[in-house]
Design a protein around this motif. Structure first.
Motif, short mmCIF file in Angstrom:
data_model
loop_
_atom_site.label_atom_id
_atom_site.label_comp_id
_atom_site.label_asym_id
_atom_site.label_seq_id
_atom_site.Cartn_x
_atom_site.Cartn_y
_atom_site.Cartn_z
N MET A 114 -28.26 46.53 -45.74
CA MET A 114 -26.90 46.94 -45.40
C MET A 114 -25.97 46.49 -46.52
N ALA A 115 -24.74 46.97 -46.48
CA ALA A 115 -23.75 46.57 -47.48
C ALA A 115 -23.53 45.06 -47.40
N GLU A 116 -23.38 44.42 -48.55
CA GLU A 116 -23.20 42.96 -48.60
C GLU A 116 -21.98 42.52 -47.80
N GLY A 117 -20.92 43.28 -47.84
CA GLY A 117 -19.72 42.94 -47.07
C GLY A 117 -20.00 42.93 -45.58
N ASP A 118 -20.82 43.88 -45.12
CA ASP A 118 -21.17 43.92 -43.70
C ASP A 118 -21.93 42.67 -43.29
N LYS A 119 -22.79 42.16 -44.17
CA LYS A 119 -23.51 40.93 -43.87
C LYS A 119 -22.54 39.77 -43.68
N LYS A 120 -21.50 39.70 -44.50
CA LYS A 120 -20.50 38.63 -44.38
C LYS A 120 -19.72 38.77 -43.07
N ILE A 121 -19.43 40.00 -42.68
CA ILE A 121 -18.71 40.23 -41.42
C ILE A 121 -19.58 39.78 -40.25
N SER A 137 -14.63 44.80 -52.82
CA SER A 137 -14.64 45.80 -53.88
C SER A 137 -16.09 46.10 -54.24
N TYR A 138 -16.40 47.40 -54.33
CA TYR A 138 -17.74 47.86 -54.62
C TYR A 138 -17.74 48.83 -55.79
N THR A 139 -18.91 48.95 -56.44
CA THR A 139 -19.12 50.02 -57.40
C THR A 139 -19.37 51.30 -56.61
N GLU A 140 -19.49 52.42 -57.29
CA GLU A 140 -19.79 53.67 -56.60
C GLU A 140 -21.20 53.68 -56.00
N ASP A 141 -22.07 52.79 -56.47
CA ASP A 141 -23.41 52.65 -55.90
C ASP A 141 -23.43 51.58 -54.80
N TYR A 142 -22.27 51.10 -54.42
CA TYR A 142 -22.08 50.09 -53.38
C TYR A 142 -22.69 48.74 -53.71
N ASP A 143 -22.63 48.38 -54.98
CA ASP A 143 -22.93 47.01 -55.38
C ASP A 143 -21.63 46.23 -55.24
N LEU A 144 -21.69 45.08 -54.59
CA LEU A 144 -20.49 44.28 -54.36
C LEU A 144 -19.99 43.68 -55.67
#
Length: 154
Positions: A114-121, A137-144
């Protein structure tokens, strides 16, 4: 700016998640707010549309800003309001157009893609009480690229 709501529904130490087909990442059911809708109305409606379940007394747990950028150019920006809930009415749908619905053990959440931000949430919501505010903030490939978190309680 787009506004979205989602909800972490917990039952018997399991959380109902949605496995999205695009990346195979897990996410919390929810979606876009409609014009004139309150965030609570939105989360109840969106959750019901994706799961057929009617949330009972969802409580706001976090408010977040997400930015997708390419170098210094903002490509996309949205706000997300995350709720938590422990009760629902109805029978879960067997088919969801958004992906595969799956009840996951709470202690397995951090192992899922999952997205790294979601893990923090999830980390905050499952271990602390009170609101969490943040930006990701993410890249277009969803790297945090960056995150700023401000939990209201330690």
């Amino acid at each position: 700016m787009q506004r979205v709501t989602n909800c972490i529904l917990i039952q018997q130490n399991k959380i109902l998640l949605l496995k999205k087909p695009r990346r195979g990442w897990y996410a919390t059911p929810g979606g876009k707010m409609e014009q004139g809708e309150s965030i609570k109305e939105s989360v109840i409606r969106e959750y019901r549309e994706e799961t057929s379940l009617h949330l009972q007394n969802p409580e706001l747990a976090g408010a977040f800003t997400f930015i997708v950028q390419n170098a210094d150019r903002v490509v996309q920006e949205w706000m997300m309001f995350t709720f938590i809930c422990n009760a629902f009415e109805g029978v879960q749908t067997e088919h969801c157009d958004e992906g595969i619905l799956e009840w996951v053990d709470q202690d397995k959440i951090n192992e899922l893609p999952m997205a790294e931000g979601d893990k923090k949430i999830f980390e905050h919501v499952l271990s602390k009480s009170g609101m969490m505010y943040g930006s990701f903030s993410y890249t277009e490939d969803y790297d945090l690229l960056d995150m700023q978190l401000d939990p209201s309680t330690p």
